[in-house]
Design a protein around this motif. Structure first.
Motif, PDB file in Angstrom:
ATOM      1  N   SER A  72       0.833  -1.193   0.000  1.00  0.00           N
ATOM      2  CA  SER A  72       0.000   0.000   0.000  1.00  0.00           C
ATOM      3  C   SER A  72       0.869   1.245   0.000  1.00  0.00           C
ATOM      4  CB  SER A  72      -0.908  -0.006   1.235  1.00  0.00           C
ATOM      5  OG  SER A  72      -0.128   0.192   2.397  1.00  0.00           O
ATOM      6  N   GLY A  73       0.241   2.375   0.032  1.00  0.00           N
ATOM      7  CA  GLY A  73       0.933   3.646   0.003  1.00  0.00           C
ATOM      8  C   GLY A  73       1.491   4.080   1.340  1.00  0.00           C
ATOM      9  N   ASP A  74       1.424   3.269   2.370  1.00  0.00           N
ATOM     10  CA  ASP A  74       1.924   3.644   3.681  1.00  0.00           C
ATOM     11  C   ASP A  74       3.447   3.654   3.649  1.00  0.00           C
ATOM     12  OD1 ASP A  74       2.598   4.049   6.305  1.00  0.00           O
ATOM     13  OD2 ASP A  74       1.324   2.463   7.101  1.00  0.00           O
ATOM     14  N   ARG A 121       6.402   9.704  -4.786  1.00  0.00           N
ATOM     15  CA  ARG A 121       6.355   9.933  -3.336  1.00  0.00           C
ATOM     16  C   ARG A 121       5.320  11.011  -3.011  1.00  0.00           C
ATOM     17  NH1 ARG A 121       9.325   8.818   0.995  1.00  0.00           N
ATOM     18  NH2 ARG A 121       9.239  10.213   2.762  1.00  0.00           N
ATOM     19  N   ARG A 122       5.332  12.104  -3.778  1.00  0.00           N
ATOM     20  CA  ARG A 122       4.356  13.177  -3.546  1.00  0.00           C
ATOM     21  C   ARG A 122       2.933  12.660  -3.709  1.00  0.00           C
ATOM     22  NH1 ARG A 122       7.541  16.674  -7.145  1.00  0.00           N
ATOM     23  NH2 ARG A 122       9.272  17.268  -5.845  1.00  0.00           N
ATOM     24  N   ALA A 123       2.696  11.851  -4.721  1.00  0.00           N
ATOM     25  CA  ALA A 123       1.354  11.300  -4.948  1.00  0.00           C
ATOM     26  C   ALA A 123       0.922  10.432  -3.764  1.00  0.00           C
ATOM     27  CB  ALA A 123       1.327  10.493  -6.243  1.00  0.00           C
ATOM     28  N   LEU A 124       1.821   9.593  -3.247  1.00  0.00           N
ATOM     29  CA  LEU A 124       1.493   8.769  -2.083  1.00  0.00           C
ATOM     30  C   LEU A 124       1.200   9.622  -0.857  1.00  0.00           C
ATOM     31  CD1 LEU A 124       4.070   5.836  -2.345  1.00  0.00           C
ATOM     32  CD2 LEU A 124       1.639   5.806  -2.923  1.00  0.00           C
ATOM     33  N   GLU A 125       2.005  10.663  -0.664  1.00  0.00           N
ATOM     34  CA  GLU A 125       1.776  11.551   0.476  1.00  0.00           C
ATOM     35  C   GLU A 125       0.441  12.264   0.355  1.00  0.00           C
ATOM     36  OE1 GLU A 125       5.325  13.896   0.274  1.00  0.00           O
ATOM     37  OE2 GLU A 125       6.451  12.522   1.578  1.00  0.00           O
ATOM     38  N   MET A 130      -5.236  12.847   2.145  1.00  0.00           N
ATOM     39  CA  MET A 130      -6.674  12.778   1.848  1.00  0.00           C
ATOM     40  C   MET A 130      -7.357  11.722   2.719  1.00  0.00           C
ATOM     41  SD  MET A 130      -6.941  13.216  -2.266  1.00  0.00           S
ATOM     42  CE  MET A 130      -8.712  12.959  -2.217  1.00  0.00           C
ATOM     43  N   LYS A 131      -6.695  10.591   2.881  1.00  0.00           N
ATOM     44  CA  LYS A 131      -7.240   9.510   3.697  1.00  0.00           C
ATOM     45  C   LYS A 131      -7.395   9.956   5.157  1.00  0.00           C
ATOM     46  CE  LYS A 131      -5.364   5.154   4.843  1.00  0.00           C
ATOM     47  NZ  LYS A 131      -4.539   4.038   4.402  1.00  0.00           N
ATOM     48  N   LEU A 132      -6.379  10.637   5.679  1.00  0.00           N
ATOM     49  CA  LEU A 132      -6.440  11.120   7.057  1.00  0.00           C
ATOM     50  C   LEU A 132      -7.487  12.207   7.235  1.00  0.00           C
ATOM     51  CD1 LEU A 132      -2.634  11.223   7.938  1.00  0.00           C
ATOM     52  CD2 LEU A 132      -4.338   9.590   8.770  1.00  0.00           C
ATOM     53  N   GLY A 135     -11.232  12.056   3.196  1.00  0.00           N
ATOM     54  CA  GLY A 135     -11.626  12.078   1.790  1.00  0.00           C
ATOM     55  C   GLY A 135     -11.301  10.778   1.125  1.00  0.00           C
ATOM     56  N   GLU A 136     -11.827  10.586  -0.036  1.00  0.00           N
ATOM     57  CA  GLU A 136     -11.542   9.397  -0.823  1.00  0.00           C
ATOM     58  C   GLU A 136     -10.351   9.654  -1.704  1.00  0.00           C
ATOM     59  OE1 GLU A 136     -13.029   6.363  -0.665  1.00  0.00           O
ATOM     60  OE2 GLU A 136     -14.053   7.217   1.065  1.00  0.00           O
ATOM     61  N   SER A 137      -9.577   8.632  -1.968  1.00  0.00           N
ATOM     62  CA  SER A 137      -8.425   8.764  -2.860  1.00  0.00           C
ATOM     63  C   SER A 137      -8.528   7.728  -3.950  1.00  0.00           C
ATOM     64  CB  SER A 137      -7.116   8.601  -2.097  1.00  0.00           C
ATOM     65  OG  SER A 137      -7.040   7.337  -1.502  1.00  0.00           O
ATOM     66  N   ALA A 138      -8.016   8.083  -5.099  1.00  0.00           N
ATOM     67  CA  ALA A 138      -8.031   7.143  -6.235  1.00  0.00           C
ATOM     68  C   ALA A 138      -7.008   6.069  -6.009  1.00  0.00           C
ATOM     69  CB  ALA A 138      -7.715   7.915  -7.523  1.00  0.00           C
TER      70      ALA A 138
END
Length: 139
Positions: A72-74, A121-125, A130-132, A135-138
């Motif tokens: 995942s993006g974590d 990295r920017r996209a994951l951040e 958004m998750k925190l 909001g929803e993320s793609a």
């Protein structure tokens, strides 16, 4: 968006054209940066966690034994992800190299470098923010 672990050597110009994903490269000699194409990339150490094995045990450590790896993006779980991937490699291949690394994890872990494109990295951040924020993320 994939993840790769390199336990052997790399040629010159490693990661040229890499637009996404993460690579963890074992840099035993400390000279990997000379062989890595640093255009638009970040090269970082894999952060340490003294309680990594304890964390695995209490927070889903069974994933390691079932062959599952969190991709995942974590981005805060590099060490756990790296350990899982190497453990899976040992389990499925019997790799002597993987066993050596895991048996001497405290010595080898600081020698790994994380390679990631800056934009990825920017996209994951952004997705994590958004998750925190609820909001929803793609995907």
């Amino acid at each position: 968006g994939g993840v790769v672990v390199v336990l052997g050597g790399t040629g010159r110009n490693f990661a040229a054209g890499m637009s996404g994903g993460v690579a963890y490269v074992l840099d035993e000699e400390g000279d990997f940066v000379r062989r890595c194409n640093m255009t638009d990339l970040e090269l970082q150490p894999v952060p340490g966690e003294d309680d990594m094995l304890e964390k695995l045990h209490h927070h889903g450590g069974d994933r390691m034994h079932k062959g599952m790896v969190d991709v995942s993006g974590d981005i805060t779980r590099d060490q756990e992800r790296l350990y899982q991937l190497i453990s899976n490699h040992l389990h499925y291949t019997g790799s002597v190299r993987a066993k050596e690394i895991l048996d001497h994890w405290a010595d080898y872990r600081p020698k790994f470098r994380k390679v990631m494109p800056r934009e990825y990295r920017r996209a994951l951040e952004d997705m994590e923010r958004m998750k925190l924020a609820g909001g929803e993320s793609a995907p």
